[in-house]
Scaffold this motif. Structure first.
Motif, short mmCIF file in Angstrom:
data_model
loop_
_atom_site.label_atom_id
_atom_site.label_comp_id
_atom_site.label_asym_id
_atom_site.label_seq_id
_atom_site.Cartn_x
_atom_site.Cartn_y
_atom_site.Cartn_z
N THR A 167 0.82 -1.22 0.00
CA THR A 167 0.00 0.00 0.00
C THR A 167 0.85 1.28 0.00
O THR A 167 0.31 2.38 -0.12
CB THR A 167 -0.95 0.04 1.23
N ARG A 218 -5.90 1.19 -0.47
CA ARG A 218 -6.01 0.43 0.78
C ARG A 218 -5.93 -1.05 0.48
O ARG A 218 -6.02 -1.46 -0.67
CB ARG A 218 -7.35 0.74 1.47
N GLU A 267 -9.18 -1.82 9.07
CA GLU A 267 -9.06 -0.82 8.01
C GLU A 267 -7.70 -0.16 8.12
O GLU A 267 -7.35 0.37 9.18
CB GLU A 267 -10.18 0.21 8.16
N CYS A 268 -6.92 -0.20 7.04
CA CYS A 268 -5.55 0.30 7.11
C CYS A 268 -5.44 1.78 6.78
O CYS A 268 -4.40 2.38 7.01
CB CYS A 268 -4.66 -0.50 6.15
N GLU A 269 -6.48 2.36 6.21
CA GLU A 269 -6.40 3.74 5.75
C GLU A 269 -6.86 4.70 6.84
O GLU A 269 -7.95 4.58 7.37
CB GLU A 269 -7.29 3.91 4.50
#
Length: 408
Positions: free
Chosen positions: A308, A315, A329-331
């Protein structure tokens, strides 16, 4: 059929051309309409043109359509229809339709729609005429339904015009059950900009067909647009690329040659499109190369986090074999009204094609159509692939990529 409708169909109102119209010279022009499957012209739309009588200066469409002072709008429309039908008889090819626009704007009475006596006078069959009704002009639903009944009993075909523009209502298709639906040129222009517009045009075409109507795409001006029309599956086409409006139909043959040219060019168009997709897919496959041979879930998640860092990757998320998201959730995102949509673990994506396709074809990367993400309401596309960990567990690894339609 009611007695009122029978009377309207049979009545023969006498309308005389007034002297006040003599300041302009009006005439009919025809634009051919073609069928890809027939490889031929199937008819033509009639359009009104005119010149100022004093100096021959061409008049704009609005000025041509404006009724003269002291003449009822319905009477003026009837005069134009009579002129169009007579002109068509002098030029029409065998076994072809005349597409005639019926102006229903501001019309208050069914008697203003009378066409039956004109057909009888000119020995025209109803099935030779396609009545175009502009979708946005329909205000009175009851009057509209009665009008459709009258036209059907005359044997006319019904075309819903300008569908997809402005305030289009899909329920018009269910109510009118038109024989033909004409897709507005604006839909074509949007489809020319990129994949999202093309997908919308293809879905509209599919909807029209599934509703039992024939689809017609108008406003085609370039070879690229003609190839796009064939690719999305429209039945009929119309536009300057094939033929411009003219007093006669001498351009029919050259238009048919254009249809044949597009048909011959289409296989190369598809091959080129497929090659481009394969090249794009190869680049997407590279996103997953570092993820194979991971021992466990944590290693997979850390590997996807590194991917990413690429500027075009929005994402990542990981789904278990049942379609549930098992990664957070990585964002990072600012708090907005969109926070009412849950993010992270537990989200269910089991009905998404990117999950189903990746799970079914575990050796392939799946690339979705562009869509608006529920996470941030922005355009993206999702690439997905099944990943088998050393532990024996299967996951579906997904990357959301930034997407921007190219501009025409």
């Amino acid at each position: 059929m009611s007695a009122q409708i029978l009377q309207i169909i049979k009545e023969k109102p006498a309308v005389k051309l007034p002297e006040t119209i003599a300041d302009k010279q009006l005439y009919s022009v025809f634009q051919p309409i073609y069928s890809f499957s027939n490889q031929a012209c199937v008819g033509a739309e009639v359009l009104l043109r005119g010149n100022r009588l004093a100096d021959g200066v061409p008049l704009g469409a609005k000025e041509c359509l404006k009724e003269p002072e002291g003449v009822k709008k319905s009477d003026y429309v009837r005069m134009m229809n009579q002129m169009h039908l007579k002109s068509w008889l002098g030029h029409k090819p065998p076994d072809s339709w005349l597409f005639l626009n019926l102006d229903i704007h501001e019309v208050k009475s069914l008697s203003e729609f009378c066409l039956g006596d004109l057909f009888e006078e000119l020995n025209l069959k109803g099935y030779e005429v396609v009545i175009e009704i502009v979708e946005s002009e329909i205000k009175d639903e009851e009057l509209f339904e009665q009008l459709i009944l009258i036209l059907r009993n005359l044997g006319c075909l019904i075309a819903l015009d300008d569908f997809g523009a402005g305030h289009s209502n899909i329920d018009r298709i269910w109510k009118a059950q038109p024989d033909i639906v004409k897709l507005d040129r604006q839909v074509l222009l949007e489809a020319s900009k990129g994949a999202r517009g093309q997908s919308i045009l293809k879905n509209l075409t599919r909807l029209i067909k599934e509703a039992g109507s024939i689809s017609l795409l108008e406003g085609i001006e370039t070879q690229e647009q003609a190839l796009l029309a064939m690719d999305v599956g429209v039945d009929l086409v119309q536009g300057f690329y094939f033929a411009t409006p003219a007093k006669n139909l001498s351009a029919i043959q050259s238009g048919q040659q254009q249809v044949q040219k597009i048909t011959e060019r289409y296989p190369a168009f598809i091959k080129e499109k497929h090659t481009l997709l394969q090249v794009q897919k190869k680049s997407y496959e590279a996103l997953f190369e570092s993820l194979f041979g991971k021992p466990d879930f944590n290693a997979l998640e850390n590997g996807m986090k590194k991917v990413t860092q690429l500027s075009f990757v929005k994402r990542f998320f990981i789904l278990d074999e049942f379609g549930y998201q098992v990664s957070e959730e990585c964002e990072e995102a600012n708090k907005t009204a969109l926070d009412i949509l849950k993010k992270g673990k537990g989200l269910c994506w089991k009905n998404r094609r990117y999950f189903l396709k990746a799970l079914r074809n575990q050796s392939s990367v799946y690339v979705s159509q562009p869509y608006r993400s529920l996470i941030d309401m922005q355009l993206c596309l999702t690439v997905s692939r099944s990943i088998l960990l050393d532990s024996g567990q299967i996951y579906v690894a997904c990357f959301d990529l930034f997407y921007h339609d190219r501009q025409a």
